[in-house]
Design a protein around this motif. Structure first.
Motif: not given
Ligand code: MG
Ligand code: ADP
Length: 287
Positions: A17, A41, A45, A148
């Motif tokens: 990330t 995700d 994050n 991501d």
């Molecule tokens: Mg991550």
């Protein structure tokens, strides 16, 4: 021509990330590229790094996150979905970083894997091409789309890979972290073959590098020597307090101030420069 690149590693905590966010900010602030970030995700994050907890809470409560795309796919048999409604524009808190947009994530994704995998989608549609189909509406507005991915290869991650032209693998250069590289490459390759596309491996990004560690030095040497794992980006991202602190959503001023003047900014900028060059050579010239 837009380059869609996924960040993947089956291990958590290896800097996926952080690398994705830094690449996006450098691509925009230093290289003038238009970037769309997609947070796949459920840990959210990347979303919280880019827009802060409050704004994330607002969009999440309105169901304006990537979860809504997958919800809609399950509910409507994969009918067309306008993903532009999910895009948050100009998200980076840094003034110079003007062209980073984000599709935020949601904790709700956790419970959706199985529903998405099992969904009876319309003829010709598959549970792994939901994101790919939705992205076609907006992809031309960007030079780079960076996805991501969470540390698994479940249905939602496969949506990220299927939408991608290429991928990078961030890794900490130690024994345990690098075991998984070969298996990921094999899995990505076989998924690509199944989908009739090649997902180009751009390279391995060394993160949290400690020059003082002989394990780190030896692992980097070893990775560079190995013929079977492809390119290792020459710019090693140091382990640095300031890079960890960059996860906070705040106006740090400049990219240099945000990431650190002790070589961290330079390492990330060089990584980005090599990333641009590699995408051009491997995927075709962007403009
Ligand atoms: Mg991550
Ligand atoms: N180069 C670095 N130096 C110091 N800390 C880092 C660095 N890269 C990542 N981190 C920290 O390590 C943790 C895991 O990084 P993260 O990017 O979230 O990994 P992943 O996405 O692979 O789980 C986070 O707390 C992050 O701030």
């Amino acid at each position: 021509m837009t380059h869609v690149v996924a960040t993947i590693n089956l291990k958590g905590g290896v800097g996926k990330t952080t690398t994705t966010a830094a690449l996006a900010e450098m691509l925009s602030g230093e290289f003038g590229q238009r970037v769309l970030l997609i947070d796949l995700d459920p840990q959210t994050n990347l979303t919280i790094m880019m827009v802060g907890e409050r704004r994330w809470g607002e969009v999440d409560s309105l169901n304006l996150t990537i979860a809504s795309l997958f919800d809609a796919a399950v509910a409507s048999n994969g009918a067309d979905y306008d993903i532009s409604r999910l895009i948050l524009r100009g998200v980076s808190p840094l003034k110079k970083v003007m062209s980073v947009d984000l599709i935020p994530s949601s904790l709700a994704l956790i419970g959706m894997q199985e529903k998405v995998a099992a969904a009876a989608l319309g003829i010709g549609n598959e549970s792994t091409d939901i994101l790919l189909r939705a992205l076609t509406h907006v992809v031309d507005n960007y030079d780079y789309v960076l996805i991501d991915c969470p540390p698994n290869l479940e249905t939602i991650t496969l949506n990220g890979l299927r939408a991608a032209d290429a991928y990078i693998i961030p890794t900490i250069p130690d024994v345990m972290s690098t075991y998984g590289i070969g298996p990921i490459q094999e899995r990505v390759k076989s998924h690509g073959e199944r989908w009739g596309k090649s997902i180009v491996e751009l390279g391995i990004v060394i993160t949290k590098y400690r020059r003082a560690s002989s394990v780190h030095r030896n692992t980097v040497d070893d990775l560079n020597r190995r013929k079977d794992i492809g390119m290792v980006f020459p710019s090693l991202i140091p382990e640095a307090n300031q890079i960890a602190a960059a996860a906070e959503y705040a106006d740090f001023g400049t990219l240099r101030q945000k990431y650190g003047t002790d070589g961290q900014f330079t390492a990330l900028r060089e990584l980005t420069q090599d990333f641009v060059a590699t995408t051009k050579v491997r995927l075709g010239w962007a403009r």
